[in-house]
Design an enzyme around this catalytic site. Structure first.
Site, PDB file in Angstrom:
ATOM      1  N   LYS A   1       0.842  -1.192   0.000  1.00  0.00           N
ATOM      2  CA  LYS A   1       0.000   0.000   0.000  1.00  0.00           C
ATOM      3  C   LYS A   1       0.880   1.245   0.000  1.00  0.00           C
ATOM      4  CE  LYS A   1      -2.166   2.883   3.114  1.00  0.00           C
ATOM      5  NZ  LYS A   1      -2.291   4.028   2.231  1.00  0.00           N
TER       6      LYS A   1
ATOM      7  N   GLU B   1       9.700   1.557  10.791  1.00  0.00           N
ATOM      8  CA  GLU B   1      10.602   2.706  10.692  1.00  0.00           C
ATOM      9  C   GLU B   1       9.735   3.938  10.889  1.00  0.00           C
ATOM     10  OE1 GLU B   1      12.212   5.870   9.899  1.00  0.00           O
ATOM     11  OE2 GLU B   1      12.084   5.332   7.779  1.00  0.00           O
TER      12      GLU B   1
ATOM     13  N   CYS C   1      12.593  11.916   7.114  1.00  0.00           N
ATOM     14  CA  CYS C   1      12.683  11.493   8.515  1.00  0.00           C
ATOM     15  C   CYS C   1      14.086  11.674   9.069  1.00  0.00           C
ATOM     16  CB  CYS C   1      12.243  10.038   8.659  1.00  0.00           C
ATOM     17  SG  CYS C   1      13.195   8.871   7.669  1.00  0.00           S
TER      18      CYS C   1
ATOM     19  N   GLU D   1       7.827  15.838  16.470  1.00  0.00           N
ATOM     20  CA  GLU D   1       8.208  15.839  15.058  1.00  0.00           C
ATOM     21  C   GLU D   1       7.293  16.767  14.258  1.00  0.00           C
ATOM     22  OE1 GLU D   1       9.571  12.524  11.833  1.00  0.00           O
ATOM     23  OE2 GLU D   1       7.637  12.180  12.790  1.00  0.00           O
TER      24      GLU D   1
END
Length: 479
Positions: free
Chosen positions: A173, A248, A282, A383
């Protein structure tokens, strides 16, 4: 209006529901294509196709699997311009960046694992009592691969290539925000002669498609890259089912600048590690920690250079930054800039929406540098995933490490110093899975990739990926 299709059992097919999702071009904020709004029924069909094709694909000699994956790598390279433009329109990143990084690295992922599988050896151990142990590494079955929107084809292929190389079949996906290059990849797989059912790509929302893949009893392995909150949801579903998991997740990476650094190189690379891909990587260094004797000089030069970065039409190669990927994420980033000001932060440059002539509906944000925030502020701890960095000063190596290790994340870190002993000591104490010394984003596909703490579980890359996508089976025989 282009209408994308799912790729199930070797064919491009519409979603079972007949429903579609609007796909926006971040550069102008307009709908330019339609994405399948798939659900559990589409996932069921994809898993059935993958499960049916697994016996033949897993039994296919590694050399033959390698040939097909190399063909896919070649087709990606041959279609570089088309894929790069599609990535830019879908994601908002500059076309030049997609040409330089995203698409070549996607091809490299297929090429690397196509060749690595040819050298994947088993172990054997002879016992003095007259027994021999040998360990096989066998493919697991149907792998569920769920990838993010920031590096769409790059990270999509990062999962799919080792899974297929190891002999698994895949139900994948892509992000519903950036589905285009995954759709184009499905066309290339057909052209490359990948057997039907070996790779299946199901488009749609995470709470429908991603959740269905994660919960399906015939998908024993999940590889996910994305937000920490979503990763926790996946773990809650997958762990009680005893699935193999690779997660991750997020990062809030420190960039540690010591006074004895190579100043010019540190400035140039920090500028890149702060704002490359609009800060939507990231691995970006979003917290810049600067030793006090250098703080003022570094601060002034960074702000000066950041203010010069051009933000605008991703199709214009003169622009360094393009558009933010979606309106929702655009608003999230702006909300954090507002939070930073309320927390007492001073915006040294940027901090505002950028209006681009002719693309007034697009989602653009100026590169933003903020100082004066306490360490425990939300801006320093959470974040943001955008073109926003904070500055903090430190006096000792111990203080630098205390600041660097203060968040719940532990994905990556960067260290700038000409003192080799100090660099190694700090790197050893830094609680991050990936650390660069006097460089950033230099990636060797042979090395393990992943984070500590809330930045993830497990490692990908190199042999780590092939180990994850296989199960060890020990066989003992009396000789």
């Amino acid at each position: 209006m282009q209408q994308l299709s799912n790729y199930i059992n070797g064919k491009l097919v519409p979603p079972q529901s007949g429903n579609y999702i609007d796909n926006y071009n971040p550069a102008d904020g307009k709908v330019y294509s339609l994405i399948p709004d798939s659900d559990a029924e589409d996932v069921r069909q994809a898993v059935e196709a993958a499960k049916a094709s697994f016996p033949s694909w897993s039994a296919t000699p590694a050399a033959r699997r390698s040939e097909i994956l190399l063909r896919i790598a070649q087709l990606i390279t041959e279609n570089l311009d088309t894929l790069a433009k599609a990535e830019s329109v879908d994601n908002g990143k500059p076309v030049w960046l997609a040409k330089k990084v995203d698409i070549p690295r996607a091809a490299s992922n297929f090429h690397f694992y196509a060749t690595a599988i040819l050298h994947h050896a088993s172990e054997s151990h002879r016992m003095e009592e007259g027994f021999l142990n040998y360990t096989l590494r066998v493919p697991v079955g149907v792998a569920g691969c769920i990838s993010p929107w920031n590096l769409p084809l790059y990270l999509f292929s990062w999962k799919i290539a080792p899974a297929l190389a190891a002999g698994n079949t895949v139900v994948a996906k892509p992000s519903e925000i950036t589905p285009m290059t995954a759709y184009l990849l499905s066309e290339l797989c057909i052209k490359a002669g990948l057997p039907a059912g070996v790779l299946n790509i199901v488009h749609g929302y995470g709470h429908k498609v991603g959740a269905a893949i994660t919960a399906h009893p015939d998908v024993p392995l999940i590889s996910f890259t994305g937000g920490t909150k979503t990763g926790a949801e996946i773990a809650r579903t997958a762990a009680p089912m005893f699935k193999k998991l690779s997660l991750e997740l997020g990062g809030k990476n420190p960039n540690i600048i010591f006074a004895d650094c190579n100043f010019e190189e540190a400035i140039k690379t920090t500028l890149n590690s702060s704002f490359s891909n609009q800060g939507e990587i990231c691995l970006c260094g979003s917290r810049i920690l600067i030793e006090k004797p250098l703080y003022q000089k570094f601060r002034e030069e960074l702000v000066k250079q950041a203010s010069k970065l051009t933000v605008g039409n991703p199709a214009d190669d003169s622009n360094k930054l393009g558009a933010i990927v979606s309106e929702q994420h655009f608003n999230k980033i702006l909300s954090y800039i507002d939070i930073a000001q309320k927390e007492g932060g001073e915006i040294l440059c940027g901090g505002k929406k950028k209006t681009v002539e002719g693309l007034e509906g697009g989602w653009y944000i100026e590169p933003t540098v903020i100082e004066g925030l306490p360490q425990n502020s939300r801006t320093n701890m959470e974040e943001i995933f955008g073109p926003v960095v904070t500055l903090q000063s430190f006096e000792t190596e111990e203080e630098a490490l205390e600041l660097a290790n203060a968040t719940e994340y532990g994905l990556a870190g960067t260290i700038w110093t000409e003192n080799l002993s100090k660099a190694h000591w700090v790197a050893n104490q830094l609680k991050s899975g990936i650390i660069w010394i006097n460089c950033w984003l230099v990636r060797d596909l042979r090395t393990p990739f992943g984070g500590m703490k809330n930045s993830g579980v497990g490692r990908e890359g190199g042999w780590e990926a092939l180990r994850f996508f296989t199960e060890p089976k020990n066989i003992c025989v009396e000789i």
